[in-house]
Structure formats: C-alpha cells, structure tokens
Design a protein around this motif. Structure first.
Motif, PDB file in Angstrom:
ATOM      1  N   LYS A 142      -7.517 -45.719  16.841  1.00 54.83           N
ATOM      2  CA  LYS A 142      -7.119 -45.084  18.102  1.00 54.83           C
ATOM      3  C   LYS A 142      -8.340 -44.770  18.957  1.00 54.83           C
ATOM      4  O   LYS A 142      -8.320 -44.967  20.181  1.00 54.83           O
ATOM      5  CB  LYS A 142      -6.299 -43.825  17.826  1.00 54.83           C
ATOM      6  CG  LYS A 142      -4.944 -44.140  17.230  1.00 54.83           C
ATOM      7  CD  LYS A 142      -4.208 -42.879  16.833  1.00 54.83           C
ATOM      8  CE  LYS A 142      -2.896 -43.256  16.156  1.00 54.83           C
ATOM      9  NZ  LYS A 142      -2.157 -42.095  15.701  1.00 54.83           N
ATOM     10  N   LEU A 143      -9.387 -44.294  18.329  1.00 56.24           N
ATOM     11  CA  LEU A 143     -10.607 -43.993  19.055  1.00 56.24           C
ATOM     12  C   LEU A 143     -11.206 -45.256  19.662  1.00 56.24           C
ATOM     13  O   LEU A 143     -11.649 -45.259  20.819  1.00 56.24           O
ATOM     14  CB  LEU A 143     -11.617 -43.309  18.138  1.00 56.24           C
ATOM     15  CG  LEU A 143     -12.976 -42.955  18.741  1.00 56.24           C
ATOM     16  CD1 LEU A 143     -12.819 -42.039  19.951  1.00 56.24           C
ATOM     17  CD2 LEU A 143     -13.860 -42.308  17.684  1.00 56.24           C
ATOM     18  N   LEU A 144     -11.199 -46.331  18.905  1.00 58.62           N
ATOM     19  CA  LEU A 144     -11.719 -47.595  19.411  1.00 58.62           C
ATOM     20  C   LEU A 144     -10.953 -48.037  20.657  1.00 58.62           C
ATOM     21  O   LEU A 144     -11.550 -48.481  21.639  1.00 58.62           O
ATOM     22  CB  LEU A 144     -11.647 -48.680  18.336  1.00 58.62           C
ATOM     23  CG  LEU A 144     -12.192 -50.052  18.738  1.00 58.62           C
ATOM     24  CD1 LEU A 144     -13.670 -49.957  19.104  1.00 58.62           C
ATOM     25  CD2 LEU A 144     -11.981 -51.052  17.612  1.00 58.62           C
ATOM     26  N   ARG A 145      -9.656 -47.873  20.636  1.00 57.31           N
ATOM     27  CA  ARG A 145      -8.843 -48.256  21.799  1.00 57.31           C
ATOM     28  C   ARG A 145      -9.246 -47.440  23.032  1.00 57.31           C
ATOM     29  O   ARG A 145      -9.403 -47.975  24.125  1.00 57.31           O
ATOM     30  CB  ARG A 145      -7.358 -48.058  21.508  1.00 57.31           C
ATOM     31  CG  ARG A 145      -6.498 -48.424  22.698  1.00 57.31           C
ATOM     32  CD  ARG A 145      -5.029 -48.406  22.348  1.00 57.31           C
ATOM     33  NE  ARG A 145      -4.258 -48.819  23.517  1.00 57.31           N
ATOM     34  CZ  ARG A 145      -3.220 -48.162  23.979  1.00 57.31           C
ATOM     35  NH1 ARG A 145      -2.776 -47.095  23.355  1.00 57.31           N
ATOM     36  NH2 ARG A 145      -2.596 -48.580  25.047  1.00 57.31           N
ATOM     37  N   VAL A 146      -9.436 -46.148  22.849  1.00 53.58           N
ATOM     38  CA  VAL A 146      -9.848 -45.297  23.968  1.00 53.58           C
ATOM     39  C   VAL A 146     -11.232 -45.716  24.462  1.00 53.58           C
ATOM     40  O   VAL A 146     -11.467 -45.818  25.667  1.00 53.58           O
ATOM     41  CB  VAL A 146      -9.839 -43.809  23.575  1.00 53.58           C
ATOM     42  CG1 VAL A 146     -10.451 -42.939  24.661  1.00 53.58           C
ATOM     43  CG2 VAL A 146      -8.428 -43.344  23.266  1.00 53.58           C
ATOM     44  N   LEU A 147     -12.134 -45.979  23.533  1.00 54.36           N
ATOM     45  CA  LEU A 147     -13.489 -46.371  23.915  1.00 54.36           C
ATOM     46  C   LEU A 147     -13.509 -47.711  24.649  1.00 54.36           C
ATOM     47  O   LEU A 147     -14.293 -47.912  25.578  1.00 54.36           O
ATOM     48  CB  LEU A 147     -14.392 -46.437  22.680  1.00 54.36           C
ATOM     49  CG  LEU A 147     -14.686 -45.099  22.003  1.00 54.36           C
ATOM     50  CD1 LEU A 147     -15.400 -45.318  20.683  1.00 54.36           C
ATOM     51  CD2 LEU A 147     -15.479 -44.195  22.913  1.00 54.36           C
ATOM     52  N   GLU A 158      -7.696 -45.964  27.605  1.00 56.59           N
ATOM     53  CA  GLU A 158      -6.278 -45.605  27.580  1.00 56.59           C
ATOM     54  C   GLU A 158      -5.900 -44.901  26.276  1.00 56.59           C
ATOM     55  O   GLU A 158      -6.431 -45.215  25.218  1.00 56.59           O
ATOM     56  CB  GLU A 158      -5.422 -46.868  27.725  1.00 56.59           C
ATOM     57  CG  GLU A 158      -5.596 -47.557  29.053  1.00 56.59           C
ATOM     58  CD  GLU A 158      -4.757 -48.824  29.169  1.00 56.59           C
ATOM     59  OE1 GLU A 158      -4.287 -49.338  28.118  1.00 56.59           O
ATOM     60  OE2 GLU A 158      -4.573 -49.292  30.299  1.00 56.59           O
ATOM     61  N   PHE A 159      -4.958 -43.973  26.418  1.00 57.54           N
ATOM     62  CA  PHE A 159      -4.459 -43.262  25.242  1.00 57.54           C
ATOM     63  C   PHE A 159      -3.063 -42.746  25.540  1.00 57.54           C
ATOM     64  O   PHE A 159      -2.613 -42.742  26.682  1.00 57.54           O
ATOM     65  CB  PHE A 159      -5.387 -42.092  24.866  1.00 57.54           C
ATOM     66  CG  PHE A 159      -5.413 -40.994  25.894  1.00 57.54           C
ATOM     67  CD1 PHE A 159      -4.616 -39.869  25.730  1.00 57.54           C
ATOM     68  CD2 PHE A 159      -6.217 -41.092  27.021  1.00 57.54           C
ATOM     69  CE1 PHE A 159      -4.630 -38.851  26.681  1.00 57.54           C
ATOM     70  CE2 PHE A 159      -6.244 -40.079  27.970  1.00 57.54           C
ATOM     71  CZ  PHE A 159      -5.446 -38.961  27.802  1.00 57.54           C
ATOM     72  N   ARG A 160      -2.393 -42.323  24.503  1.00 61.69           N
ATOM     73  CA  ARG A 160      -1.065 -41.742  24.624  1.00 61.69           C
ATOM     74  C   ARG A 160      -1.072 -40.404  23.897  1.00 61.69           C
ATOM     75  O   ARG A 160      -1.539 -40.319  22.762  1.00 61.69           O
ATOM     76  CB  ARG A 160      -0.039 -42.672  23.979  1.00 61.69           C
ATOM     77  CG  ARG A 160       1.324 -42.553  24.605  1.00 61.69           C
ATOM     78  CD  ARG A 160       2.253 -43.557  24.014  1.00 61.69           C
ATOM     79  NE  ARG A 160       2.245 -44.740  24.860  1.00 61.69           N
ATOM     80  CZ  ARG A 160       3.020 -45.781  24.681  1.00 61.69           C
ATOM     81  NH1 ARG A 160       3.859 -45.805  23.669  1.00 61.69           N
ATOM     82  NH2 ARG A 160       2.971 -46.797  25.498  1.00 61.69           N
ATOM     83  N   ARG A 161      -0.587 -39.363  24.552  1.00 62.33           N
ATOM     84  CA  ARG A 161      -0.512 -38.055  23.915  1.00 62.33           C
ATOM     85  C   ARG A 161       0.443 -38.105  22.726  1.00 62.33           C
ATOM     86  O   ARG A 161       1.353 -38.914  22.702  1.00 62.33           O
ATOM     87  CB  ARG A 161       0.000 -37.008  24.907  1.00 62.33           C
ATOM     88  CG  ARG A 161      -0.981 -36.669  25.981  1.00 62.33           C
ATOM     89  CD  ARG A 161      -0.433 -35.543  26.828  1.00 62.33           C
ATOM     90  NE  ARG A 161      -1.363 -35.229  27.888  1.00 62.33           N
ATOM     91  CZ  ARG A 161      -1.011 -34.856  29.098  1.00 62.33           C
ATOM     92  NH1 ARG A 161       0.265 -34.720  29.409  1.00 62.33           N
ATOM     93  NH2 ARG A 161      -1.920 -34.595  30.003  1.00 62.33           N
ATOM     94  N   VAL A 162       0.240 -37.201  21.788  1.00 61.87           N
ATOM     95  CA  VAL A 162       1.142 -37.109  20.644  1.00 61.87           C
ATOM     96  C   VAL A 162       2.541 -36.829  21.177  1.00 61.87           C
ATOM     97  O   VAL A 162       2.761 -35.874  21.921  1.00 61.87           O
ATOM     98  CB  VAL A 162       0.697 -35.999  19.664  1.00 61.87           C
ATOM     99  CG1 VAL A 162       1.713 -35.808  18.558  1.00 61.87           C
ATOM    100  CG2 VAL A 162      -0.667 -36.311  19.093  1.00 61.87           C
TER     101      VAL A 162
END
Length: 140
Positions: A14-19, A23-27
């Motif tokens: 998940k961190l790699l995707r944000v980096l 982009e990210f999705r809240r819990v």
C-alpha cells in the motif's frame, strides 16, 4: 512513519502505491484520494539487510531512501542529556503551569544510564518524575 522496518508486506504494498502514484483509499472508503507528500520514516533496523533477506521490499526501500540521516543512540551522546531533559521538562510542565528542575543527583543518574529506549524512554522517565513530584525540584 515510525518503525518502518516492522511494516507488514501488505502495508509495504500500500505504501509503495502511494509513493508511486500519490493515490490512496481511506479505510472503509470508496473514493480514491490523492496526496502530494514527503515521507519521513524511522527505524532502528538495518533496512538494507532486511531487503537482502527478503523481509522488506527493495522497491519500497529505494523509494524511501532519498536521504538517510543516521542518529546515534542517546547513550552515544550523553552530553546532550541535560539540554534534552530541560527541553522535555518544559514541555511536560507547560500544561500544568509549573516549573520543575532536576536535582544534580538526578541529573547524574540520568547521565550514567544507557537509555536503551533512547529519548522516548528519557521522556517517559521525566514524565513519571513530574507526576510523582510535589515540589519544584525532582529529587532521587
């Protein structure tokens, strides 16, 4: 991010995707959000060794490792303890609107301790001392 070396494989993905994408999705969220951030990550582990052993993703490590700042443990710079203790005490007592100082005997004990928990441990010891103290000087 504290103790990044302990991040699970799922968190690393998940961190790699944000980096990579920002982009990210809240819990529990359904919308994809974006963020333009810089990440400061800390660990007491040797990340290159974790990468080599396969316990930490190399791609995440290389994305995070833009600049490395090595901070020695508190036991290696004990000369900073009096200054750190005064600073921490001023923050710990600010809300209580009181001023507390350390006796020379207490400061001597603090200077001779190895502080395996580093500054966090020093802060906790001082907070406990402030809570337990009744006067304006912390005594042994």
């Amino acid at each position: 991010m504290d103790e990044i070396g302990d991040a699970s494989a799922a968190v690393q993905v998940k961190l790699l995707r944000v980096l990579e994408t920002g982009e990210f999705r809240r819990v529990g969220g359904v919308r994809t959000l974006t963020a333009d951030v810089r990440i400061i990550a800390a660990t007491n582990q040797n990340l290159p060794e974790l990468v080599q052993s396969g316990r930490f993703r190399g791609d995440v490590y290389h994305r995070l490792n833009v600049m490395t700042i090595l901070l020695p443990p508190l036991r290696e710079h004990k000369q900073d303890i009096p200054l750190l203790a005064r600073h921490l005490l001023s923050h710990l007592t600010y809300k209580q609107r009181r001023s507390v100082v350390l006796s020379s005997e207490v400061l001597d004990v603090l200077m001779h301790y190895d502080w395996p928990g580093n500054i966090r441990e020093l802060r906790n010891v001082l907070e406990r001392a402030v809570i337990l103290s009744s006067g304006d000087t912390i005594q042994l």
